[in-house]
Design an enzyme around this catalytic site. Sequence first.
Site, PDB file in Angstrom:
ATOM      1  N   GLU A 102       8.862  28.180 -43.586  1.00  0.00           N
ATOM      2  CA  GLU A 102       8.079  28.749 -42.400  1.00  0.00           C
ATOM      3  C   GLU A 102       8.474  27.780 -41.219  1.00  0.00           C
ATOM      4  O   GLU A 102       8.397  26.953 -41.046  1.00  0.00           O
ATOM      5  CB  GLU A 102       7.124  29.419 -43.205  1.00  0.00           C
ATOM      6  CG  GLU A 102       5.791  28.008 -43.348  1.00  0.00           C
ATOM      7  CD  GLU A 102       4.990  29.033 -44.161  1.00  0.00           C
ATOM      8  OE1 GLU A 102       5.292  29.203 -45.176  1.00  0.00           O
ATOM      9  OE2 GLU A 102       3.729  28.148 -43.064  1.00  0.00           O
ATOM     10  N   CYS A 126      -0.905  25.912 -41.563  1.00  0.00           N
ATOM     11  CA  CYS A 126       0.515  25.998 -42.183  1.00  0.00           C
ATOM     12  C   CYS A 126       0.439  25.986 -44.166  1.00  0.00           C
ATOM     13  O   CYS A 126      -0.515  25.012 -44.316  1.00  0.00           O
ATOM     14  CB  CYS A 126       0.959  24.220 -42.067  1.00  0.00           C
ATOM     15  SG  CYS A 126      -0.314  22.920 -42.184  1.00  0.00           S
ATOM     16  N   CYS A 163       4.432  18.584 -49.045  1.00  0.00           N
ATOM     17  CA  CYS A 163       4.428  17.855 -48.371  1.00  0.00           C
ATOM     18  C   CYS A 163       3.408  16.689 -49.545  1.00  0.00           C
ATOM     19  O   CYS A 163       2.571  17.721 -50.265  1.00  0.00           O
ATOM     20  CB  CYS A 163       3.121  18.254 -47.563  1.00  0.00           C
ATOM     21  SG  CYS A 163       2.549  16.187 -46.447  1.00  0.00           S
ATOM     22  N   CYS A 179      -5.383  21.394 -46.343  1.00  0.00           N
ATOM     23  CA  CYS A 179      -4.117  21.971 -45.964  1.00  0.00           C
ATOM     24  C   CYS A 179      -4.187  22.427 -47.348  1.00  0.00           C
ATOM     25  O   CYS A 179      -3.952  21.328 -48.705  1.00  0.00           O
ATOM     26  CB  CYS A 179      -3.366  20.425 -45.649  1.00  0.00           C
ATOM     27  SG  CYS A 179      -1.766  21.308 -45.081  1.00  0.00           S
ATOM     28  N   CYS A 218       7.385  26.768 -33.867  1.00  0.00           N
ATOM     29  CA  CYS A 218       6.539  25.468 -34.774  1.00  0.00           C
ATOM     30  C   CYS A 218       7.332  25.630 -35.848  1.00  0.00           C
ATOM     31  O   CYS A 218       7.934  26.343 -36.386  1.00  0.00           O
ATOM     32  CB  CYS A 218       5.486  26.148 -34.821  1.00  0.00           C
ATOM     33  SG  CYS A 218       4.404  24.933 -36.570  1.00  0.00           S
ATOM     34  N   CYS A 239      -3.861  15.627 -47.901  1.00  0.00           N
ATOM     35  CA  CYS A 239      -4.459  16.094 -46.569  1.00  0.00           C
ATOM     36  C   CYS A 239      -5.979  16.576 -47.422  1.00  0.00           C
ATOM     37  O   CYS A 239      -4.732  17.952 -47.503  1.00  0.00           O
ATOM     38  CB  CYS A 239      -4.247  16.666 -45.521  1.00  0.00           C
ATOM     39  SG  CYS A 239      -3.196  15.247 -44.581  1.00  0.00           S
TER      40      CYS A 239
HETATM   41  S1  SF4 Z   1      -1.934  18.426 -42.812  1.00  0.00           S
HETATM   42 FE1  SF4 Z   1      -0.460  19.255 -44.729  1.00  0.00          FE
HETATM   43  S2  SF4 Z   1       1.206  19.475 -43.663  1.00  0.00           S
HETATM   44 FE2  SF4 Z   1       0.072  17.682 -42.538  1.00  0.00          FE
HETATM   45  S3  SF4 Z   1       1.183  15.738 -43.270  1.00  0.00           S
HETATM   46 FE3  SF4 Z   1      -1.110  16.451 -44.061  1.00  0.00          FE
HETATM   47  S4  SF4 Z   1      -0.808  16.772 -45.775  1.00  0.00           S
HETATM   48 FE4  SF4 Z   1       1.201  17.529 -45.243  1.00  0.00          FE
END
Ligand code: SF4
Length: 351
Positions: A93, A337, A113, A120, A106, A117
């Site tokens: 995306e 995201c 990922c 997220c 973006c 985090c």
């Molecule tokens: S915010 Fe989300 S996409 Fe960005 S590094 Fe952390 S886990 Fe990965």
Amino acid sequence: MVEKPDLLGMELTEIQAFVEDMGAPRYRGVQLFQWMHKKLKADVSEMSNLPKDFRQELRNRARITNLEVLQRKDDPQGSTKLLLRVPDGEAVESVVLRYEYGTSVCVSSQLGCAMGCAMCASTLGGLKRNLTTGEMCGQVIAAERVSRQEGHHISRIVVMGIGEPMENYESLVRFLRIMNCREGMNISYRRMTISTCGHVPQIIRLSQEGIPVTLSVSLHAPVDSLRDKLMPINRRYPLSELLEACKTYFRVTGRRVTIEYTLMKGVNDSAQDASRLASLLRDMACHVNLIPYNPVPERQFERPSRERVCEFAEILRDKGINVTVRREIGAGTAAACGQLRRLTERGPAKP
Ligand code: SF4
């Protein structure tokens, strides 16, 4: 079977070497690069100033990534989210963001990922794979096609979509160089932003590349104890090392670092958190971007009240820190995201 090389992910000099290897003059490489990155064509049949036998040979020897738009969601506040199909059938995306000063795209750097985090959605399914340089270029081209239909051009690139760009470093840097090339998109490095959750060695490495992009660091906590919980990378590279790397980045590139701080109700939004953040950043050339949390169904965090956000910003300002509150753009297009991709993974989104 060996996969054919992707011309879209090659720098101009590499394309020139490639066509020379085919027995064609170097200027054919410039023409080819312009067709892909200026005229946004992915089909060599349309590249009318290239000889027919050369085009056939290109088809035999190489491919050009072209990302099909699977889904488009427009937000009345000015963003368009694109779900794009990459060659192996996965979806990536990108978001087109329209501001008064221009249009940004973006870009995602990975499929999923691994960074974990806590706030997220993109990390919930783990990392599938890195995106290739061509797949990153393809996102900008898809966004530029949308913009041109509206009579605009993409003038800024932010690598803040899904993934940790520093974990896909070589492809990232090659992508930035291609986007900067005068024969293509010709976007200045000063109009490119790379966001990281705090990969210290790659921040230092990026400072030495000679490409003065804006570095944006997701901080989200003013003390190690909290950041360890929210962002596992902090256990590898604690705040002191991260901020030292940011200072190095500024010293070497002359580019002021942006500090992203997502405000989550009752987690990191107290007056004490604001004061601690201010002392942490006291002697740093930086700009703080406060982002009121955009809730996602899979995470338990909440958005603080508008008053709380203003109070937090005021404390920073009073202590001499440069601060803005991010304009709420894209909430209606599931713009945190990973949200659009996850919605489609759960089942087709309703039109
Ligand atoms: S915010 Fe989300 S996409 Fe960005 S590094 Fe952390 S886990 Fe990965």
